[in-house]
Design an enzyme around this catalytic site. Structure first.
Site, PDB file in Angstrom:
ATOM      1  N   ASP A   1       0.856  -1.187   0.000  1.00 44.34           N
ATOM      2  CA  ASP A   1       0.000   0.000   0.000  1.00 44.34           C
ATOM      3  C   ASP A   1       0.894   1.239   0.000  1.00 44.34           C
ATOM      4  OD1 ASP A   1      -2.101  -1.752   0.169  1.00 44.34           O
ATOM      5  OD2 ASP A   1      -2.627  -1.289   2.247  1.00 44.34           O
TER       6      ASP A   1
ATOM      7  N   GLY B   1      -2.945  -5.998   1.145  1.00 35.23           N
ATOM      8  CA  GLY B   1      -3.519  -7.071   0.321  1.00 35.23           C
ATOM      9  C   GLY B   1      -4.411  -7.906   1.228  1.00 35.23           C
TER      10      GLY B   1
ATOM     11  N   ALA C   1      -2.837 -11.351   2.430  1.00 33.77           N
ATOM     12  CA  ALA C   1      -1.788 -11.191   3.437  1.00 33.77           C
ATOM     13  C   ALA C   1      -2.368 -10.672   4.745  1.00 33.77           C
ATOM     14  CB  ALA C   1      -0.705 -10.251   2.917  1.00 33.77           C
ATOM     15  N   ASN C   2      -3.330  -9.743   4.659  1.00 37.93           N
ATOM     16  CA  ASN C   2      -3.951  -9.222   5.877  1.00 37.93           C
ATOM     17  C   ASN C   2      -4.634 -10.341   6.675  1.00 37.93           C
ATOM     18  OD1 ASN C   2      -3.162  -6.643   5.218  1.00 37.93           O
ATOM     19  ND2 ASN C   2      -5.195  -5.951   4.560  1.00 37.93           N
TER      20      ASN C   2
ATOM     21  N   GLU D   1      -8.918 -11.156  -4.672  1.00 38.97           N
ATOM     22  CA  GLU D   1      -7.906 -10.271  -5.247  1.00 38.97           C
ATOM     23  C   GLU D   1      -6.859 -11.021  -6.065  1.00 38.97           C
ATOM     24  OE1 GLU D   1      -8.051  -6.384  -2.287  1.00 38.97           O
ATOM     25  OE2 GLU D   1      -6.396  -7.788  -2.046  1.00 38.97           O
TER      26      GLU D   1
ATOM     27  N   GLY E   1     -20.095  -3.580  10.209  1.00 44.06           N
ATOM     28  CA  GLY E   1     -19.335  -2.448  10.736  1.00 44.06           C
ATOM     29  C   GLY E   1     -19.498  -2.339  12.244  1.00 44.06           C
TER      30      GLY E   1
ATOM     31  N   ASP F   1      -9.443   4.039  12.628  1.00 46.99           N
ATOM     32  CA  ASP F   1      -9.085   3.578  11.278  1.00 46.99           C
ATOM     33  C   ASP F   1      -9.631   2.166  11.107  1.00 46.99           C
ATOM     34  OD1 ASP F   1      -7.943   2.728   8.927  1.00 46.99           O
ATOM     35  OD2 ASP F   1      -5.890   3.238   9.474  1.00 46.99           O
TER      36      ASP F   1
ATOM     37  N   THR G   1      -9.526   0.350   8.423  1.00 45.40           N
ATOM     38  CA  THR G   1      -8.859  -0.435   7.382  1.00 45.40           C
ATOM     39  C   THR G   1      -8.600  -1.849   7.897  1.00 45.40           C
ATOM     40  OG1 THR G   1      -7.685   1.576   6.764  1.00 45.40           O
ATOM     41  CG2 THR G   1      -6.902  -0.468   5.788  1.00 45.40           C
ATOM     42  N   ALA G   2      -8.958  -2.832   7.087  1.00 48.84           N
ATOM     43  CA  ALA G   2      -8.691  -4.240   7.396  1.00 48.84           C
ATOM     44  C   ALA G   2      -9.457  -4.764   8.612  1.00 48.84           C
ATOM     45  CB  ALA G   2      -7.197  -4.497   7.565  1.00 48.84           C
ATOM     46  N   ALA G   3     -10.507  -4.056   9.035  1.00 49.59           N
ATOM     47  CA  ALA G   3     -11.333  -4.576  10.139  1.00 49.59           C
ATOM     48  C   ALA G   3     -11.925  -5.933   9.755  1.00 49.59           C
ATOM     49  CB  ALA G   3     -12.448  -3.592  10.474  1.00 49.59           C
ATOM     50  N   GLY G   4     -12.426  -6.004   8.528  1.00 54.98           N
ATOM     51  CA  GLY G   4     -13.020  -7.258   8.063  1.00 54.98           C
ATOM     52  C   GLY G   4     -11.998  -8.383   7.992  1.00 54.98           C
TER      53      GLY G   4
HETATM   54  P1  ADP Z   1     -15.046  -4.384   6.103  1.00 56.90           P
HETATM   55  O1  ADP Z   1     -13.857  -3.920   6.899  1.00 56.90           O
HETATM   56  O2  ADP Z   1     -14.779  -5.611   5.314  1.00 56.90           O
HETATM   57  O3  ADP Z   1     -15.734  -3.314   5.306  1.00 56.90           O
HETATM   58  P2  ADP Z   1     -16.928  -4.097   8.314  1.00 56.90           P
HETATM   59  O4  ADP Z   1     -16.851  -2.625   8.162  1.00 56.90           O
HETATM   60  O5  ADP Z   1     -18.275  -4.720   8.381  1.00 56.90           O
HETATM   61  O6  ADP Z   1     -16.135  -4.878   7.179  1.00 56.90           O
HETATM   62  O7  ADP Z   1     -16.108  -4.469   9.636  1.00 56.90           O
HETATM   63  C1  ADP Z   1     -15.801  -5.805   9.956  1.00 56.90           C
HETATM   64  C2  ADP Z   1     -15.968  -6.042  11.441  1.00 56.90           C
HETATM   65  O8  ADP Z   1     -15.072  -5.170  12.148  1.00 56.90           O
HETATM   66  C3  ADP Z   1     -17.344  -5.717  11.987  1.00 56.90           C
HETATM   67  O9  ADP Z   1     -18.217  -6.822  11.861  1.00 56.90           O
HETATM   68  C4  ADP Z   1     -17.030  -5.393  13.431  1.00 56.90           C
HETATM   69  O10 ADP Z   1     -16.900  -6.594  14.180  1.00 56.90           O
HETATM   70  C5  ADP Z   1     -15.662  -4.727  13.327  1.00 56.90           C
HETATM   71  N1  ADP Z   1     -15.819  -3.258  13.276  1.00 56.90           N
HETATM   72  C6  ADP Z   1     -15.803  -2.462  12.179  1.00 56.90           C
HETATM   73  N2  ADP Z   1     -16.011  -1.171  12.498  1.00 56.90           N
HETATM   74  C7  ADP Z   1     -16.143  -1.142  13.853  1.00 56.90           C
HETATM   75  C8  ADP Z   1     -16.365  -0.104  14.822  1.00 56.90           C
HETATM   76  N3  ADP Z   1     -16.503   1.182  14.456  1.00 56.90           N
HETATM   77  N4  ADP Z   1     -16.437  -0.464  16.119  1.00 56.90           N
HETATM   78  C9  ADP Z   1     -16.301  -1.746  16.519  1.00 56.90           C
HETATM   79  N5  ADP Z   1     -16.084  -2.766  15.646  1.00 56.90           N
HETATM   80  C10 ADP Z   1     -16.011  -2.480  14.346  1.00 56.90           C
END
Ligand code: ADP
Length: 303
Positions: A13, A39, A42-43, A138, A214, A239, A241-244
């Site tokens: 990135d 990526g 990798a993430n 990807e 989210g 941030d 990024t990469a939460a999913g």
């Molecule tokens: P992606 O990152 O793939 O777009 P999401 O936005 O749905 O997916 O986030 C994935 C997961 O990360 C969510 O199901 C939740 O568990 C966690 N998450 C994301 N945003 C938040 C937040 N603002 N507070 C707490 N957990 C979060």
């Protein structure tokens, strides 16, 4: 220790922080530039390794300096990289502009990732040795589908993140055990914006679905068993990024260890909530000790 194979992308990135993104033909002076390993493949591999999985990565990097750094980043996270090929040319890159409002625009150039068109020698053995195979979109669909079929042939659980979202071939769906779209991807795949309805529709193709919502957490549904929701811990996100990817890596480890679904979902939500409180992708992913310390009984909602 549960074993996890990941077939997917590695990208460098290239992130430019600017007060305001340039319009066509315009030049602006930015504040800062960073190169960060990323990526989705990798993430997810790094997230699973931090969560306590034994992880092997299948994919490709280029012969440029990014390739060396991308491989090193995986290794230092404890991910085995024997299945990560080095192919002549550029590594995958994502050219990201982030403005002061947090808005971003991204160009992804697949580079070496585009050369992952199928399985190579030993890949099937790598997949067969795993409890779980993690897939995203990807790298070319031909490789993703071949990997899923190999997993199915060896009784390995396949978890697919359908991103970037695109129509899924029936051969891939037929070999997928758990599909994990976010709410936008679920809507794009089904045409249904209500997550419950989307999950119901997706269950016609795969036996289990998790839709990530989210800050609202996740919705889980399995064929013939109804849906459950798990709330995300309330945190201040800096941030996402990469939460999913963090969620999927942690979930794969928890399920691979045989933990009950509801508990596994809550633990993975805990991991993702920790990651959104820090900047970055891979560097924001919490180690297992931290996920354990943060995890508290889930606040569940009925179906
Ligand atoms: P992606 O990152 O793939 O777009 P999401 O936005 O749905 O997916 O986030 C994935 C997961 O990360 C969510 O199901 C939740 O568990 C966690 N998450 C994301 N945003 C938040 C937040 N603002 N507070 C707490 N957990 C979060």
């Amino acid at each position: 220790m549960t074993a996890i194979a990941v077939l997917g992308s590695t990208n460098m990135d290239l992130v430019a922080y600017v007060p305001k993104a340039p319009r066509l033909g315009e030049t602006v002076t930015g504040r800062e530039f960073r190169t960060v390993p990323g990526g989705k493949g990798a993430n997810q591999a790094v997230a699973a390794a931090r969560s306590g999985g034994r992880v092997t990565m299948i994919g490709a990097v280029g012969t440029d300096e990014f390739g060396i750094r991308l491989r090193a980043a995986l290794r230092s996270a404890g991910v085995a990289t024997e299945g990560l090929r080095t192919v002549e040319g550029a590594s995958g890159t994502a050219h990201i502009t982030v403005d002061d409002e947090g808005g971003n625009s991204i160009i992804v150039i697949p580079g070496a990732n585009a050369r992952v068109t199928g399985l190579e020698a030993d890949d099937e053995a790598r997949i067969a040795a795993a409890d779980t195979l993690l897939l995203q979109l990807e790298v070319p669909l031909s490789a993703v589908t071949a990997a899923a079929a190999a997993a199915r042939a060896h009784g390995v659980r396949t978890v697919l993140t359908p991103a970037p979202v695109q129509p899924l071939p029936s051969a891939l769906l037929a070999a997928t055990d758990l599909l994990v779209p976010n709410e936008h991807e679920a809507a794009a795949l089904t045409g249904l914006t209500d997550p419950r309805q989307a999950a119901e529709a997706l269950l016609q193709d795969v036996p289990e679905v998790v839709i990530t919502l989210g800050a609202a957490g996740v919705l889980y549904a399995a064929r013939g068993r109804g849906a459950i929701t798990v709330a995300a811990p309330a945190v201040r996100a800096v941030d996402t990024t990469a939460a999913g990817d963090t969620f999927v890596g942690a979930l794969a480890v928890a399920l691979g260890e045989g933990r009950p679904v509801r508990e596994a979902l809550a633990w993975a939500c805990g991991a993702a909530a920790l990651s959104v409180q820090r900047p970055g992708a891979q560097e924001s992913m919490p180690p297992r000790t931290e996920i354990d310390a943060a995890s508290s009984p889930a606040e569940d909602g009925p179906a």
